[in-house]
Design a protein around this motif. Structure first.
Motif, PDB file in Angstrom:
ATOM      1  N   ILE A 154      41.080   9.397  75.841  1.00 56.16           N
ATOM      2  CA  ILE A 154      39.820  10.249  76.376  1.00 56.16           C
ATOM      3  C   ILE A 154      39.373   9.695  77.785  1.00 56.16           C
ATOM      4  N   GLY A 155      39.472   8.264  77.928  1.00 61.58           N
ATOM      5  CA  GLY A 155      39.280   7.666  79.165  1.00 61.58           C
ATOM      6  C   GLY A 155      40.132   8.178  80.311  1.00 61.58           C
ATOM      7  N   GLY A 156      41.183   8.711  80.005  1.00 62.75           N
ATOM      8  CA  GLY A 156      42.166   9.037  80.897  1.00 62.75           C
ATOM      9  C   GLY A 156      41.656  10.391  81.331  1.00 62.75           C
ATOM     10  N   ILE A 157      41.301  11.431  80.403  1.00 60.53           N
ATOM     11  CA  ILE A 157      40.799  12.589  81.045  1.00 60.53           C
ATOM     12  C   ILE A 157      39.386  12.527  81.547  1.00 60.53           C
ATOM     13  N   MET A 184      48.139   7.883  87.501  1.00 58.19           N
ATOM     14  CA  MET A 184      46.805   8.381  87.206  1.00 58.19           C
ATOM     15  C   MET A 184      45.954   8.316  88.528  1.00 58.19           C
ATOM     16  N   GLN A 185      46.251   7.649  89.482  1.00 54.95           N
ATOM     17  CA  GLN A 185      45.549   7.442  90.690  1.00 54.95           C
ATOM     18  C   GLN A 185      44.168   6.953  90.633  1.00 54.95           C
ATOM     19  N   VAL A 186      44.178   5.782  89.864  1.00 59.19           N
ATOM     20  CA  VAL A 186      43.025   5.073  89.728  1.00 59.19           C
ATOM     21  C   VAL A 186      43.260   3.654  90.132  1.00 59.19           C
ATOM     22  N   GLU A 187      42.245   2.688  90.224  1.00 62.28           N
ATOM     23  CA  GLU A 187      42.489   1.269  90.603  1.00 62.28           C
ATOM     24  C   GLU A 187      42.399   0.648  89.204  1.00 62.28           C
ATOM     25  N   LYS A 188      43.432  -0.373  88.945  1.00 66.18           N
ATOM     26  CA  LYS A 188      43.462  -1.188  87.816  1.00 66.18           C
ATOM     27  C   LYS A 188      42.680  -2.392  88.204  1.00 66.18           C
ATOM     28  N   VAL A 189      41.677  -2.731  87.405  1.00 63.45           N
ATOM     29  CA  VAL A 189      40.784  -3.924  87.737  1.00 63.45           C
ATOM     30  C   VAL A 189      40.445  -4.703  86.563  1.00 63.45           C
ATOM     31  N   ASP A 199      29.056   2.114  90.250  1.00 65.87           N
ATOM     32  CA  ASP A 199      27.801   2.709  90.428  1.00 65.87           C
ATOM     33  C   ASP A 199      27.456   3.410  88.992  1.00 65.87           C
ATOM     34  N   PHE A 200      28.782   3.772  88.404  1.00 67.06           N
ATOM     35  CA  PHE A 200      28.551   4.405  87.132  1.00 67.06           C
ATOM     36  C   PHE A 200      29.553   3.747  86.197  1.00 67.06           C
ATOM     37  N   ILE A 201      29.072   3.498  84.908  1.00 68.22           N
ATOM     38  CA  ILE A 201      30.097   2.529  83.974  1.00 68.22           C
ATOM     39  C   ILE A 201      30.414   3.337  82.588  1.00 68.22           C
ATOM     40  N   THR A 202      31.445   3.818  82.327  1.00 68.56           N
ATOM     41  CA  THR A 202      31.428   4.746  80.961  1.00 68.56           C
ATOM     42  C   THR A 202      32.500   4.106  80.214  1.00 68.56           C
ATOM     43  N   LEU A 203      32.200   3.941  79.139  1.00 75.33           N
ATOM     44  CA  LEU A 203      32.992   3.373  77.924  1.00 75.33           C
ATOM     45  C   LEU A 203      33.704   4.304  76.945  1.00 75.33           C
ATOM     46  N   HIS A 204      35.059   3.844  76.960  1.00 78.28           N
ATOM     47  CA  HIS A 204      35.985   4.786  76.343  1.00 78.28           C
ATOM     48  C   HIS A 204      37.073   3.865  75.336  1.00 78.28           C
ATOM     49  N   VAL A 205      36.363   3.060  74.573  1.00 78.62           N
ATOM     50  CA  VAL A 205      37.383   2.088  73.758  1.00 78.62           C
ATOM     51  C   VAL A 205      36.857   2.271  72.258  1.00 78.62           C
TER      52      VAL A 205
END
Length: 530
Positions: A154-157, A184-189, A199-205
């Protein structure tokens, strides 16, 4: 006889028809799940139970479900199923984690928009006849940094959709590789970096010990001033009291929650705070998602009951229908290797090491390991299966390990067991020949090529003349018919073994006569599922 399935919650007619089309006898009683006494009275006749959230699969229900083999939950959450009790009873619990991925991800994006533009409050104000245009000043998503905690399905979508909105995406997920993050063209941090920048945080665990309260009071204090927080995953991931305080102080600019620590949530610290959007666990609530999970659970349960395929199981290694076809003989071999050990071992087993060689090492090792343990534990309890066996073995303190290796002999592959008991060390190996038939190929380090039959006799002796003749004579005298016979020895005059394939179970009187002859060190009647 066709398997029988009960659908005790609301499921689409199309899903129910899938059972019928597959030749499964299905009873569709969507109101039964809410009547626990009526369900308890009926459950004993069914092989499968298809549910949503209304049906509670308790330990008491499982005790009454004498024929039950599988519980299928149309959806992700299985809090209404006692999975520990199901495992001990050998009942597979499966869900449909992929049917509502898009729906849940879209809900998270919708909640992000809603809290960014204060849409619910602006809507309520306008409905009330007010025109408070200057009151509801929002922020754009374009160019903002979205911190995604959990970049799985879900987080990937969500990451993909956010990139389409021209957001910068930073993902925290211990299991996310640098290579996957690049794809995925995202930054792993790391988490602290995400908290400081987003600025926004969304949880998908999922809610597990490692993620419980992941946005604790301490972590929330590390967030960027003006952050907005979205949770459409699981209640219990965020300290709701601490978040409410930060919302009141203005450090957190807004929050959007679809899930809560206690549900149904009739009261909560987040309720009635400005710029907090709340929905009643609607993540999967679309017609498409509800239909998808219903169809999936019907297919999965049918595949298991008819073909042995295990998909999206929570308490057993998954095995696709194609894997089940290819692995069938190897699963049978694994169970029978375990059954051999279980039947010849009288003392407590301390450790089991399973070596998977060659082609066997490339298969679903979790499933093969479960089959080995089931074979061993069945000598203790004949009702044990691949679901309950690992639980029972763990309860008994048996240590299980595995080794894999490339093909190392004349066979394309084999499975070898090394067993340590409180008194002895045992070893046993088997393979599957090209005809699809499992064979024992090594016992006690002695090479052998033995078919596996339903009724067998295992004997050990010193390699001296006359043993084979005496064995045949004694069996004939007791009217025991030999279907096949294989023997092997370590060296001339050393240890020798024989596997005798019989037409029927060995009589107690025959066993005693063999022992009384004084020629055999061990006389073990064996039974295998073939």
């Amino acid at each position: 006889m066709a398997p029988k399935v009960l659908v005790s919650d609301k499921l689409s007619e199309t899903a129910v028809q899938i059972f019928r089309d597959r030749g499964i006898d299905v009873d569709f009683e969507p109101a039964l799940g809410k009547d626990k006494d009526a369900l308890l009275a009926k459950i004993g006749e069914y092989d499968g139970l298809a549910i949503r959230s209304a049906t509670k699969v308790t330990e008491k229900l499982l005790e009454a479900a004498g024929n039950l083999k599988v519980v299928g939950r149309a959806g992700i959450g299985t809090d209404n199923v006692d999975k520990v009790a199901a495992s001990k009873k050998g009942v597979i619990v499966m869900n449909t984690p992929f049917g509502n991925m898009i729906t849940t991800a879209e809900h998270a994006i919708a909640m992000m928009f809603a809290v960014a533009r204060q849409i619910p409050e602006a809507s309520a104000s306008t409905h009330a006849g007010k025109w408070e245009k200057s009151k509801f000043m929002g922020v754009e998503l374009t160019g903002k940094t979205l911190g995604v905690i959990g970049a799985g399905n879900i987080g990937g979508i969500v990451c993909d959709r956010a990139r389409g909105l021209k957001m910068k995406v930073a993902a925290y997920d211990p299991f996310l590789s640098e290579e996957k993050a690049e794809q995925m063209q995202v930054e792993k941090v790391e988490l602290d970096d995400l908290l400081a920048r987003a600025d926004f945080i969304t949880l998908h665990v999922p809610l597990i010990d490692a993620t419980r309260n992941i946005l604790s009071r301490e972590n929330l204090a590390k967030t960027k001033k003006g952050v907005r927080i979205i949770n459409c995953a699981r209640g219990g991931l965020v300290d709701e009291e601490a978040l409410a305080e930060l919302l009141k102080s203005g450090h957190v600019a807004g929050a959007a929650f679809d899930v809560f620590a206690e549900e149904p949530a009739t009261e909560n610290p987040l309720f009635n705070l400005p710029n907090v959007v709340c929905t009643p666990h609607l993540g999967a609530a679309t017609t498409e998602a509800q239909e998808n999970v219903a169809l999936q659970v019907a297919e999965q349960m049918s595949n298991y009951l008819l073909d042995g395929a295990v998909e999206n199981a929570l308490n057993m290694p998954s095995m696709t229908a194609e894997e089940a076809k290819v692995m069938g003989p190897w699963v049978n071999l694994a169970e029978n290797l375990g059954a051999f050990i279980g039947q010849v071992t009288d003392e407590a087993i301390e450790t089991v090491n399973i070596t998977f060689d060659g082609v066997a090492s490339e298969m679903n090792l979790n499933a093969l390991e479960a089959a080995v343990i089931a074979g061993i534990m069945r000598s203790v309890n004949p009702d044990v299966n691949m679901v309950s066996a690992p639980v029972i073995a763990k309860d008994r303190g048996i240590q299980i390990s595995r080794t894999t290796q490339d093909a190392s002999g004349v066979f394309d592959g084999f499975i070898k067991l090394d067993i340590q008991t409180v008194e002895k060390y045992r070893t046993l190996a088997g393979t599957v020949f090209s005809d699809g038939q499992p064979r024992f190929i090594q016992i006690k380090g002695i090479r052998i090529n033995s078919d596996i039959g339903e009724h067998m006799l295992y004997t050990t002796n010193r390699d001296v003349p006359g043993i084979i003749g005496k064995l045949g004579t004694l069996l004939a005298e007791h009217e025991e018919n030999i279907a096949n016979f294989t023997l092997g020895r370590a060296e001339s005059g050393g240890d020798a073994i024989a596997m005798t394939f019989l037409d029927s179970p060995l009589k107690d009187s025959t066993k005693q006569a063999l022992l009384d002859s004084g020629l055999f060190q061990q006389v073990r009647p064996l039974r295998f599922d073939v």
